[in-house]
Design an enzyme around this catalytic site. Sequence first.
Site, PDB file in Angstrom:
ATOM      1  N   HIS A   1      12.108  -1.113 -12.550  1.00  0.00           N
ATOM      2  CA  HIS A   1      11.939  -2.562 -12.690  1.00  0.00           C
ATOM      3  C   HIS A   1      12.016  -3.195 -11.303  1.00  0.00           C
ATOM      4  O   HIS A   1      13.041  -3.083 -10.628  1.00  0.00           O
ATOM      5  CB  HIS A   1      13.038  -3.128 -13.598  1.00  0.00           C
ATOM      6  CG  HIS A   1      12.977  -4.614 -13.772  1.00  0.00           C
ATOM      7  ND1 HIS A   1      13.921  -5.313 -14.475  1.00  0.00           N
ATOM      8  CD2 HIS A   1      12.073  -5.558 -13.347  1.00  0.00           C
ATOM      9  CE1 HIS A   1      13.620  -6.603 -14.465  1.00  0.00           C
ATOM     10  NE2 HIS A   1      12.509  -6.779 -13.781  1.00  0.00           N
TER      11      HIS A   1
ATOM     12  N   HIS B   1       0.821  -1.225   0.000  1.00  0.00           N
ATOM     13  CA  HIS B   1       0.000   0.000   0.000  1.00  0.00           C
ATOM     14  C   HIS B   1       0.847   1.265   0.000  1.00  0.00           C
ATOM     15  O   HIS B   1       1.912   1.321   0.621  1.00  0.00           O
ATOM     16  CB  HIS B   1      -0.909   0.000   1.235  1.00  0.00           C
ATOM     17  CG  HIS B   1      -0.125   0.052   2.513  1.00  0.00           C
ATOM     18  ND1 HIS B   1       0.262   1.231   3.099  1.00  0.00           N
ATOM     19  CD2 HIS B   1       0.396  -0.929   3.295  1.00  0.00           C
ATOM     20  CE1 HIS B   1       0.951   0.987   4.186  1.00  0.00           C
ATOM     21  NE2 HIS B   1       1.047  -0.321   4.319  1.00  0.00           N
TER      22      HIS B   1
HETATM   23  C1  LIG Z   1      24.099  -5.832  -7.628  1.00  0.00           C
HETATM   24  C2  LIG Z   1      24.597  -6.225  -9.020  1.00  0.00           C
HETATM   25  C3  LIG Z   1      23.930  -5.359 -10.077  1.00  0.00           C
HETATM   26  C4  LIG Z   1      26.093  -5.976  -8.998  1.00  0.00           C
HETATM   27  O1  LIG Z   1      26.622  -6.227 -10.241  1.00  0.00           O
HETATM   28  P1  LIG Z   1      28.127  -5.698 -10.570  1.00  0.00           P
HETATM   29  O2  LIG Z   1      28.192  -4.227 -10.463  1.00  0.00           O
HETATM   30  O3  LIG Z   1      28.513  -6.337 -11.855  1.00  0.00           O
HETATM   31  O4  LIG Z   1      28.965  -6.220  -9.347  1.00  0.00           O
HETATM   32  P2  LIG Z   1      30.010  -7.437  -9.273  1.00  0.00           P
HETATM   33  O5  LIG Z   1      29.409  -8.687  -9.818  1.00  0.00           O
HETATM   34  O6  LIG Z   1      31.304  -6.933  -9.867  1.00  0.00           O
HETATM   35  O7  LIG Z   1      30.189  -7.623  -7.704  1.00  0.00           O
HETATM   36  C5  LIG Z   1      30.837  -6.649  -6.884  1.00  0.00           C
HETATM   37  C6  LIG Z   1      30.897  -7.212  -5.473  1.00  0.00           C
HETATM   38  O8  LIG Z   1      29.579  -7.248  -4.918  1.00  0.00           O
HETATM   39  C7  LIG Z   1      29.205  -8.609  -4.593  1.00  0.00           C
HETATM   40  N1  LIG Z   1      27.802  -8.778  -4.998  1.00  0.00           N
HETATM   41  C8  LIG Z   1      27.285  -8.588  -6.224  1.00  0.00           C
HETATM   42  N2  LIG Z   1      25.965  -8.788  -6.216  1.00  0.00           N
HETATM   43  C9  LIG Z   1      25.653  -9.131  -4.947  1.00  0.00           C
HETATM   44  C10 LIG Z   1      24.434  -9.454  -4.313  1.00  0.00           C
HETATM   45  N3  LIG Z   1      23.286  -9.455  -4.987  1.00  0.00           N
HETATM   46  N4  LIG Z   1      24.463  -9.742  -2.998  1.00  0.00           N
HETATM   47  C11 LIG Z   1      25.623  -9.726  -2.299  1.00  0.00           C
HETATM   48  N5  LIG Z   1      26.819  -9.419  -2.855  1.00  0.00           N
HETATM   49  C12 LIG Z   1      26.824  -9.124  -4.160  1.00  0.00           C
HETATM   50  C13 LIG Z   1      30.154  -9.484  -5.399  1.00  0.00           C
HETATM   51  O9  LIG Z   1      30.328 -10.746  -4.793  1.00  0.00           O
HETATM   52  C14 LIG Z   1      31.402  -8.645  -5.388  1.00  0.00           C
HETATM   53  O10 LIG Z   1      32.021  -8.786  -4.142  1.00  0.00           O
HETATM   54  P3  LIG Z   1      33.644  -8.755  -3.973  1.00  0.00           P
HETATM   55  O11 LIG Z   1      34.068  -7.390  -4.449  1.00  0.00           O
HETATM   56  O12 LIG Z   1      33.846  -8.981  -2.522  1.00  0.00           O
HETATM   57  O13 LIG Z   1      34.143  -9.844  -4.861  1.00  0.00           O
HETATM   58  C15 LIG Z   1      24.274  -7.713  -9.357  1.00  0.00           C
HETATM   59  O14 LIG Z   1      25.147  -8.619  -8.720  1.00  0.00           O
HETATM   60  C16 LIG Z   1      22.848  -8.096  -8.995  1.00  0.00           C
HETATM   61  O15 LIG Z   1      22.524  -8.501  -7.885  1.00  0.00           O
HETATM   62  N6  LIG Z   1      21.954  -7.955 -10.023  1.00  0.00           N
HETATM   63  C17 LIG Z   1      20.549  -8.243  -9.891  1.00  0.00           C
HETATM   64  C18 LIG Z   1      20.186  -9.372 -10.868  1.00  0.00           C
HETATM   65  C19 LIG Z   1      18.691  -9.583 -10.942  1.00  0.00           C
HETATM   66  O16 LIG Z   1      17.954  -9.241 -10.047  1.00  0.00           O
HETATM   67  N7  LIG Z   1      18.243 -10.127 -12.051  1.00  0.00           N
HETATM   68  C20 LIG Z   1      16.822 -10.296 -12.276  1.00  0.00           C
HETATM   69  C21 LIG Z   1      16.496 -10.008 -13.714  1.00  0.00           C
HETATM   70  S1  LIG Z   1      14.785 -10.134 -14.032  1.00  0.00           S
END
Ligand SMILES: CC(C)(COP(=O)(O)OP(=O)(O)OC[C@H]1O[C@@H](n2cnc3c(N)ncnc32)[C@H](O)[C@@H]1OP(=O)(O)O)[C@@H](O)C(=O)NCCC(=O)NCCS
Length: 205
Positions: free
Chosen positions: A143, A134
């Site tokens: 998104h 709500h």
């Molecule tokens: C948050 C996000 C955008 C980060 O992506 P990024 O900028 O490429 O980051 P990286 O993959 O380089 O990760 C950077 C650090 O954050 C950590 N990290 C990334 N995503 C994380 C998450 N969701 N939870 C916890 N830690 C996360 C990685 O392990 C890394 O840690 P380190 O530096 O200790 O090795 C991505 O991981 C994510 O969660 N995307 C959402 C995907 C999703 O919801 N998809 C649905 C589509 S419908």
Amino acid sequence: MKDLAILGASGHGKVVAEVAELNGWCVTFFDDAFPDITQVAHWKVVGRSERLIANLHQFDGCMVAVGDNRIRLQKQSYLQSHGLECIVLIHPTATVSSYARLGKGTVVMSSAVINPFARVGECAIINTGATIDHDCILAESVHVSPGASLAGGVSVGALSWIGIGASVIQGVTIGPRAIVGAGAVVVTDIGADSKVVGVPAKEIG
Ligand SMILES: CC(C)(COP(=O)(O)OP(=O)(O)OC[C@H]1O[C@@H](n2cnc3c(N)ncnc32)[C@H](O)[C@@H]1OP(=O)(O)O)[C@@H](O)C(=O)NCCC(=O)NCCS
């Protein structure tokens, strides 16, 4: 049957197309990124957005099915500036309160829930099983990924992305263009352009 043009024939486009069919639309795809493909599943892919604009009289509505929030909003503005009407699509299994408001071009996927007095801006994706409680206010082109939950009174700025399975507690404000990582639990306000992950969510990069 009414004819719907969907711009974007990706995986997300296919999910949007199914929601459209379930609502009685006949779907034709257009795609700017892969204009040479001619078919996706049983749907025709006819060309780029320029071709859609040239044939707009053939369609009763359009939808932009592009996952990138910024590109989706740009394409929707472009199509609307040429007179195409972007529609709202709601999967039959989604629950959307009659007191909620959804902006043009928004799609609500299967089993999502949008509760009373939530306001969702134009061009949003409320993905599979997401919940918007709500009084939430979502600006344009947000998104909310599958299974993510926004508690009551959460505010989300334009172009923000809430990752799969993330949770946001009540009353939190998330700034524009923010990214909330998969599975994060957001318990404090998040600034514009921030990227947060973890439990509780903390900023990275
Ligand atoms: C948050 C996000 C955008 C980060 O992506 P990024 O900028 O490429 O980051 P990286 O993959 O380089 O990760 C950077 C650090 O954050 C950590 N990290 C990334 N995503 C994380 C998450 N969701 N939870 C916890 N830690 C996360 C990685 O392990 C890394 O840690 P380190 O530096 O200790 O090795 C991505 O991981 C994510 O969660 N995307 C959402 C995907 C999703 O919801 N998809 C649905 C589509 S419908």
